[in-house]
Design a protein around this motif. Structure first.
Motif, PDB file in Angstrom:
ATOM      1  N   GLU A  52      -2.433   0.081   7.887  1.00 32.59           N
ATOM      2  CA  GLU A  52      -1.521  -0.913   7.319  1.00 32.59           C
ATOM      3  C   GLU A  52      -0.311  -0.296   6.617  1.00 32.59           C
ATOM      4  N   HIS A 106       0.826  -1.218   0.000  1.00 26.19           N
ATOM      5  CA  HIS A 106       0.000   0.000   0.000  1.00 26.19           C
ATOM      6  C   HIS A 106       0.862   1.272   0.000  1.00 26.19           C
ATOM      7  N   HIS A 110       2.615  -7.093   4.205  1.00 21.67           N
ATOM      8  CA  HIS A 110       1.238  -6.698   4.533  1.00 21.67           C
ATOM      9  C   HIS A 110       0.855  -7.069   5.957  1.00 21.67           C
ATOM     10  N   PHE A 111      -0.235  -6.417   6.416  1.00 26.20           N
ATOM     11  CA  PHE A 111      -0.916  -6.834   7.646  1.00 26.20           C
ATOM     12  C   PHE A 111      -2.360  -7.080   7.254  1.00 26.20           C
ATOM     13  N   GLU A 148      -8.027  -8.209   1.915  1.00 25.02           N
ATOM     14  CA  GLU A 148      -7.162  -7.260   1.215  1.00 25.02           C
ATOM     15  C   GLU A 148      -7.964  -6.394   0.250  1.00 25.02           C
TER      16      GLU A 148
HETATM   17 ZN    ZN Z   1      -2.264  -5.273   2.511  1.00 29.58          ZN
END
Ligand code: ZN
Length: 426
Positions: free
Chosen positions: A55, A41, A109-110, A380
């Motif tokens: 995130e 992101h 990512h989270f 996501e």
């Molecule tokens: Zn993500």
């Protein structure tokens, strides 16, 4: 004459010796490993947002720490797809990796789930050929790192879209450009189980970065003088190469059965035996219902000796409600979030003063969440609110421009009409 012959032989031998050295020279001049880290992101695209956590902020902290740690190793060059908070398409990220001749791209990512019920770590990998093999070999090392700190594994998985190519854009774009890749979902930022792994803030997120760097160093067999570490003989899993896509499991668990072993009327506790299995996957979670499956408890971990295997049965102790009849039902989930509900067992009210007391104490365990289970790994997509807002704004703006143009054309046509009429008359 003899001198000339000697000279010729000498020259010939020298050339031979030089040629034999060339392969060794190339060994010494080994190309460094090129690693591209992609902080998931950025810019308008915030990624998941929950309870004050964003995130894109978390992935940038992890990425920087990962780069710093990885640069402590010899023979490695590390890049971030972006160093500042900017918008970048998935294609641009993959192209960046290609430009740098990356040996691997790691997208950080989270996670967050639609119902805020899932927890644990997962690594998504490309579904095809060498990219699957490399992805899996890396992901296995990474998953071990996650498990070492106590995170629950949601597995190493592939996911395909309608066209049969990789569902996750970054993996699809990287494979198209022949760059091996993996998408790392460190943990869920919207679930109590994973909270202890990120709630302390930046210092804890940096720990993730250092952990990711270690997994990469192990995968590439790197050495570090600074850290006095040598992973040059670190073993990799043997993964079978497969023709075509390695498909995810699309079917739910085949077996989901319960048997009531004991009802403790003093403590209002139920002892339940659960049998569950899935021929293509492993069992990951279970949850229980007291109203036949209308409302359910939080997800519980299913016992698994290693991340990709599960015990075929388990016995659990559940704190029951005491003042009404119970329609006990269990729901089990496989590694791909497919679920199957069990048979239902009706239990008479367990009313006793002691039961009331003990249940009040443990009431926290059972939060009545009213929903029917759904497969919700698409977090996501759903949580890319920023990106979604961008798309909506674009659509609105384009519509306005098209309408304005249409208006102008109609106006022009109306103005032209009388002239053509007069011409006809002439
Ligand atoms: Zn993500």
């Amino acid at each position: 004459m003899r001198k000339k012959a000697f000279l010729k032989a000498y020259l010939f031998l020298s050339v031979l010796l030089f040629c034999s050295l060339i392969p060794n020279i190339s060994v010494f001049a080994d190309e460094p490993v090129v690693v591209v880290i992609d902080p998931g992101h950025g810019g308008e695209n915030l990624g998941a947002e929950y309870d004050g956590y964003t995130e894109k902020k978390m992935t940038m902290v992890v990425a920087r720490a990962m780069k710093e740690e990885l640069e402590k190793y010899d023979g490695v060059v590390v890049y971030l797809t972006h160093e500042t908070d900017v918008d970048m398409s998935l294609k641009e990220r993959a192209e960046f990796a290609k430009e740098k001749h990356a040996d691997f791209l790691y997208s950080l990512h989270f996670n967050a789930s639609v119902k805020h019920n899932l927890f644990g770590s997962e690594v998504w990998i490309p579904a095809y050929g060498d990219y699957y093999v490399k992805g899996y070999q890396f992901a296995e090392i990474q998953m071990q790192e996650f498990e070492n700190i106590g995170l629950y594994s949601r597995g190493i998985k592939t996911k395909l879209n309608d066209k049969g190519t990789d569902y996750y854009g970054i993996l699809r774009q990287c494979t198209e450009l022949e760059v091996p890749s993996a998408l790392i979902e460190h943990c869920h930022m919207d679930q109590d189980n994973d909270k202890p792994f990120y709630q302390q803030g930046e210092e804890q997120w940096k720990e993730f970065g250092r952990m990711d760097a270690e997994a990469v160093a192990k995968y590439f067999g790197l050495k570090s003088g600074e850290k006095d570490t040598d992973y040059s003989n670190y073993p990799k899993a043997s993964v079978a190469w497969q023709e075509g896509a390695v498909e995810p499991d699309k079917t739910p668990p085949e077996i989901s059965e319960i048997e009531l072993l004991h009802v403790d009327k003093t403590s209002a506790k139920l002892k339940v035996h659960i049998k569950a299995s899935d021929s293509n996957s492993y069992i990951q979670y279970y949850k229980y219902s007291f109203d036949g499956g209308i409302t359910y408890s939080d997800l519980q971990k299913w016992p698994r000796p290693v991340w990709n295997e599960s015990e075929p049965e388990t016995t659990c102790e559940i704190s029951a409600i005491y003042d009404r009849e119970i329609d006990l039902r269990i729901c089990v989930y496989n590694g791909f979030d497919g679920w199957t509900e069990s048979n239902c067992i009706t239990i008479e009210p367990i009313s006793s003063p002691k039961a009331e007391e003990s249940v009040k104490e443990e009431k926290k365990e059972y939060r009545e969440i009213t929903y029917t289970p759904v497969n919700d790994t698409d977090a996501e997509t759903i949580y890319n609110k920023g990106a979604l807002a961008g798309v909506i704004i674009s659509i609105v703006l384009i519509s306005i421009v098209i309408l304005a143009l249409l208006f102008a054309v109609i106006k022009m046509l109306l103005m032209l009409k009388p002239h053509s009429k007069t011409r006809k008359k002439q």
